[in-house]
Design a protein around this motif. Structure first.
Motif, PDB file in Angstrom:
ATOM      1  N   SER A  65      28.541  -3.767 104.841  1.00 61.05           N
ATOM      2  CA  SER A  65      28.875  -2.755 105.844  1.00 61.05           C
ATOM      3  C   SER A  65      27.638  -1.946 106.216  1.00 61.05           C
ATOM      4  O   SER A  65      26.710  -1.773 105.421  1.00 61.05           O
ATOM      5  CB  SER A  65      29.965  -1.819 105.305  1.00 61.05           C
ATOM      6  OG  SER A  65      29.525  -1.183 104.122  1.00 61.05           O
ATOM      7  N   VAL A  66      27.667  -1.437 107.455  1.00 59.83           N
ATOM      8  CA  VAL A  66      26.559  -0.623 107.937  1.00 59.83           C
ATOM      9  C   VAL A  66      26.711   0.790 107.385  1.00 59.83           C
ATOM     10  O   VAL A  66      27.720   1.457 107.632  1.00 59.83           O
ATOM     11  CB  VAL A  66      26.532  -0.594 109.477  1.00 59.83           C
ATOM     12  CG1 VAL A  66      25.438   0.348 109.972  1.00 59.83           C
ATOM     13  CG2 VAL A  66      26.341  -1.992 110.040  1.00 59.83           C
ATOM     14  N   ILE A  67      25.693   1.236 106.626  1.00 57.24           N
ATOM     15  CA  ILE A  67      25.736   2.603 106.090  1.00 57.24           C
ATOM     16  C   ILE A  67      24.784   3.531 106.833  1.00 57.24           C
ATOM     17  O   ILE A  67      24.811   4.749 106.642  1.00 57.24           O
ATOM     18  CB  ILE A  67      25.422   2.620 104.584  1.00 57.24           C
ATOM     19  CG1 ILE A  67      24.030   2.044 104.325  1.00 57.24           C
ATOM     20  CG2 ILE A  67      26.479   1.864 103.798  1.00 57.24           C
ATOM     21  CD1 ILE A  67      23.601   2.186 102.861  1.00 57.24           C
ATOM     22  N   TYR A  68      23.917   2.958 107.680  1.00 58.37           N
ATOM     23  CA  TYR A  68      23.055   3.791 108.526  1.00 58.37           C
ATOM     24  C   TYR A  68      22.549   2.909 109.661  1.00 58.37           C
ATOM     25  O   TYR A  68      22.218   1.737 109.469  1.00 58.37           O
ATOM     26  CB  TYR A  68      21.870   4.358 107.750  1.00 58.37           C
ATOM     27  CG  TYR A  68      20.919   5.138 108.623  1.00 58.37           C
ATOM     28  CD1 TYR A  68      21.208   6.430 109.024  1.00 58.37           C
ATOM     29  CD2 TYR A  68      19.733   4.561 109.081  1.00 58.37           C
ATOM     30  CE1 TYR A  68      20.349   7.148 109.853  1.00 58.37           C
ATOM     31  CE2 TYR A  68      18.863   5.267 109.900  1.00 58.37           C
ATOM     32  CZ  TYR A  68      19.174   6.562 110.285  1.00 58.37           C
ATOM     33  OH  TYR A  68      18.329   7.267 111.093  1.00 58.37           O
ATOM     34  N   GLN A  69      22.472   3.493 110.874  1.00 58.14           N
ATOM     35  CA  GLN A  69      21.990   2.732 112.034  1.00 58.14           C
ATOM     36  C   GLN A  69      21.264   3.678 112.984  1.00 58.14           C
ATOM     37  O   GLN A  69      21.671   4.822 113.179  1.00 58.14           O
ATOM     38  CB  GLN A  69      23.169   2.057 112.756  1.00 58.14           C
ATOM     39  CG  GLN A  69      22.758   1.084 113.852  1.00 58.14           C
ATOM     40  CD  GLN A  69      23.972   0.418 114.469  1.00 58.14           C
ATOM     41  OE1 GLN A  69      24.666   1.028 115.295  1.00 58.14           O
ATOM     42  NE2 GLN A  69      24.254  -0.821 114.062  1.00 58.14           N
ATOM     43  N   GLU A  70      20.141   3.180 113.583  1.00 58.28           N
ATOM     44  CA  GLU A  70      19.384   4.001 114.523  1.00 58.28           C
ATOM     45  C   GLU A  70      18.768   3.110 115.597  1.00 58.28           C
ATOM     46  O   GLU A  70      18.620   1.891 115.424  1.00 58.28           O
ATOM     47  CB  GLU A  70      18.296   4.803 113.810  1.00 58.28           C
ATOM     48  CG  GLU A  70      17.211   3.942 113.186  1.00 58.28           C
ATOM     49  CD  GLU A  70      16.176   4.766 112.428  1.00 58.28           C
ATOM     50  OE1 GLU A  70      16.479   5.914 112.063  1.00 58.28           O
ATOM     51  OE2 GLU A  70      15.063   4.242 112.201  1.00 58.28           O
ATOM     52  N   ILE A  71      18.380   3.730 116.729  1.00 58.29           N
ATOM     53  CA  ILE A  71      17.807   3.012 117.867  1.00 58.29           C
ATOM     54  C   ILE A  71      16.425   3.583 118.177  1.00 58.29           C
ATOM     55  O   ILE A  71      16.221   4.812 118.133  1.00 58.29           O
ATOM     56  CB  ILE A  71      18.733   3.113 119.095  1.00 58.29           C
ATOM     57  CG1 ILE A  71      20.053   2.382 118.824  1.00 58.29           C
ATOM     58  CG2 ILE A  71      18.054   2.531 120.337  1.00 58.29           C
ATOM     59  CD1 ILE A  71      21.063   2.523 119.949  1.00 58.29           C
TER      60      ILE A  71
END
Length: 727
Positions: A58-64
């Motif tokens: 699972s994604v626990i942190y995401q940024e662009i």
């Protein structure tokens, strides 16, 4: 294949770059399009996701991010510094709760339609500093570590394509020779002990079948560390079990790899293709960290190789070894070679001294082919110290003459800067130049013997050798020419600073020449210039003791059968009142010199004394070119101050190479001279002297006349000589 490599470099970047405060991770990747071409100089959109537990977690942190790619498609950013897509905070990630993976997605149009690049990659190294905030237990590293390249890498049995290993050192952990290796089952480059390693599970020190593919390929960033090839520093080179390993052979392997990688075009006189060429390479500078390296045999330098030391890098002749030179070149042309920041101890000061020289660059044809030539072309050497040399410090040897290509064996177009050479044998030169050599500068260099402090109360005999020797090889095309010594120094209680023979266009400008019996000795040479230099105790050792030449024979500049310009120099001695302080500034030997000396200055008037600048000329028949005949006259060359002797009393013509506007001073030495004038209207007599009216005049013996060269009045005689006055 390109997509795989791109994904891998992303993976490597995460582990290779350090943490950047506050709690950020430096990240680098390369953007490629669907055709696997780099996307250059373009702003793109990147989405990074940290996954928990596995590559599908699972994604626990995401940024662009929106980086702009560079000229090769690369871009840099910091994980933790982008725009979060949710409420999660990068600094709050619990790194110790299990493995973490990084997922990379990109939109090359800088929009929101992201495509996954490669497979999610496990984070294993950089986040440890962040991880340490909330636990002391480090999770197992998914990149396997082994101890050494020397023993363990060839013996490693898991040869899965794409397998990545971290090796802790070459011979032992932390010795600088370790790094990352990737296994390629298709790679077939020769095993060179540094970049390509062939597995051999049976024996780590025995070569496998070179025709079988499969190699461990080293991955590196920045210069090639000499340790990558197992080059050893002292004392490891004399430590069991490494005593049989040749440092020279390993240095040569590194040089060959660099030369082959940079010169991938087939050699018409050698290999069909370079044996080590590969696109999979980083910086091709061979870097030697601080330390002492024992050299057991000569090293061959090659085209486009860049060798760089550090302030404490020292090359030493290995104990119980003696060879000709530490560095040599192979036959054929060598260009764009660059060597810098080295110290070289050649062993001349040992109890059992060696005879090793520093650099020997002998120009030679490759495989007998005269079309390509040979020698050094366009190379640079900087910040090199050579000491304890019983051989020549540097010998630049032009090769043999060839009828089909007589000037093809030149050492040419080079720069030597901050070179310091100390020789210990009178039979060797600090710098020796022979044969065809041209268009080269020596700048801020020092050429000397070991320093001698020799006050009046202590006698130290002068060294009988030559610090700088420049001479031809004996045939006309092979002559040293167009060489400049700029702000250099030479001396050290030695007989000769410079000895120049059979050479042309040598300039000594702004040099310091000290403690020599003859500072500059010039023989059978043209276009020699000694300018703006300082001569300190440089003629007959000045006021110092220990000279070998008889009193009165010492001189700063000695000239034999040569054309020399000597201007704006300064001469001084330690004790201006010493009886030996009056040696000659210039000594011209023989009657075939042109010595132009002016604007020089002296500490003591006695140091200004010269001999042989005024030349003796015999009146004799000289050529009249436009008539194809001769007339009685003076063949002056470039001489400007002459005395005339001989049995012929009538002079009708001068042949001189000085320029219009320059003057010639002539004295009748032992007889009266009759000068006859030309007729500018009728030039058929071949006379070119003009007196402004009289058809002739007589110069009494002991008297002098001054003539100025002018352009010819008509098109037959191209020059005439106007009488200015008699004295």
């Amino acid at each position: 294949m390109r997509q795989f490599l791109t994904s891998f470099f992303v993976f490597l970047s995460v582990f290779a770059f350090a943490q950047v405060p506050p709690e950020l991770v430096s990240f680098r990747a390369v953007a490629v399009d669907a055709s696997q071409n780099p996307v250059t100089s373009t702003t793109i959109a990147i989405r990074l996701s940290v996954l928990d537990g596995s590559s599908s977690g699972s994604v626990i942190y995401q940024e662009i991010h929106h980086p702009t790619t560079d000229a090769v498609g690369g871009y840099n950013l910091f994980i933790g510094n982008g725009t979060p897509t949710g409420s999660e905070v990068f600094a709050d990630i619990t790194w110790g709760s299990g493995p973490k993976y990084l997922k990379l997605e990109q939109d090359l149009a800088n929009g929101t339609t992201f495509a996954t690049v490669g497979s999610p990659t496990q984070l294993v190294s950089v986040p440890y500093a962040l991880y340490a905030k909330n636990t002391l237990t480090v999770p197992a590293n998914s990149i396997e570590r082994i101890k050494t390249v020397y023993e363990d890498l060839r013996l490693y049995t898991d040869l899965t394509p794409g397998k990545l290993l971290f090796v802790e050192g070459y011979y032992k952990s932390g010795d600088g020779g370790g790094g990352y290796f990737l296994y390629s089952d298709t790679q077939n480059m020769p095993d060179n002990g540094g970049i390509y390693i062939q597995p051999n599970p049976g024996d780590a020190h025995a070569g496998g079948d070179p025709h079988q593919p499969g190699r461990w390929v080293r991955l590196w960033d920045g210069p090639i560390n000499a340790m990558y090839f197992g080059i050893m520093k002292y004392p490891d080179v004399y430590t069991t079990p490494y005593t049989t390993i040749s440092n020279t052979s390993r240095i040569q392997a590194a040089i060959d790899f660099i030369a082959d990688s940079r010169n991938y075009i087939a050699d018409p006189l050698g290999d069909a293709h370079p044996p080590h060429y590969s696109d999979e390479r980083g910086d091709l500078t061979l870097k030697f960290p601080d330390g002492q390296y024992y050299i057991d045999a000569p090293i061959q330098l090659k085209t486009e190789v860049h060798i760089e030391g550090s302030p404490g890098t020292l090359f030493t002749v290995a104990f119980d070894h003696d060879y000709d030179y530490m560095f040599e070149i192979p036959p054929g042309p060598i260009s764009r070679l660059y060597v810098e920041n080295l110290q070289m101890d050649l062993g001349g000061s040992r109890k059992k001294p060696t005879h090793v020289g520093g650099f020997h660059f002998k120009a030679a044809f490759k495989n007998g082919d005269t079309t390509l030539g040979g020698g050094l072309w366009g190379c640079t050497f900087k910040n090199i110290k050579i000491f304890s040399s019983n051989g020549h410090g540097i010998w630049l040897e032009g090769g043999e003459w060839a009828e089909t290509n007589p000037a093809a064996l030149d050492n040419q177009y080079m720069l030597f800067e901050q070179i310091w050479i100390v020789r210990t044998s009178p039979d060797a030169n600090c710098l020796k130049i022979t044969g065809t050599f041209n268009t080269t500068t020596f700048q801020n260099c020092t050429f000397e013997i070991p320093y001698v402090y020799n006050p009046d109360t202590q006698l130290t005999q002068c060294d009988p050798g030559v610090n700088i020797l420049i001479e031809a090889r004996g045939y006309n095309p092979a002559i040293p020419s167009v060489i400049t010594f700029l702000n250099c120094a030479t001396g050290g209680h030695v007989q000769y600073g410079f000895k120049i023979k059979n050479s042309e266009n040598i300039t000594i400008d702004g040099n310091w020449i000290e403690s020599t019996e003859i500072a500059v000795d010039i023989q059978n040479s043209k276009g020699i210039n000694v300018l703006n230099s300082r001569f300190a105790n440089a003629g007959g050792l000045g006021s110092l003791l220990g000279a070998m030449l008889p009193y009165g024979q010492g001189r700063c500049i000695s000239v034999l059968d040569s054309h020399v310009t000597i201007e704006r120099n300064y001469t001084c001695v330690t004790d201006p009142m010493a009886k030996d302080a009056g040696e000659l500034f210039i000594m011209g030997i023989g009657e075939n010199n042109v010595i132009n000396a002016r604007y020089n200055s002296f500490q003591n008037i006695r140091q200004s004394e010269t001999y042989g600048i005024t030349q003796i000329v015999q009146a004799a028949p000289v050529d009249v070119w436009h008539l194809g005949t001769t007339q009685n006259g003076l063949d002056l060359g470039a001489k400007r101050t002459v005395v005339v002797k001989g049995n012929r009393k009538t002079i009708m013509r001068f042949n001189s190479s000085i320029a219009a506007g320059e003057t010639i001073f002539i004295r009748a030495e032992d007889m009266d001279l009759l000068f006859e004038s030309w007729d500018p209207v009728n030039e058929l007599y071949g006379r070119n002297l003009y007196f402004g009216g009289p058809s002739q005049f007589i110069l009494k013996h002991g008297k002098a006349a001054l003539f100025m060269k002018l352009d010819g009045a008509n098109n037959t005689e191209r020059a005439c000589y106007q009488l200015v006055g008699t004295y």
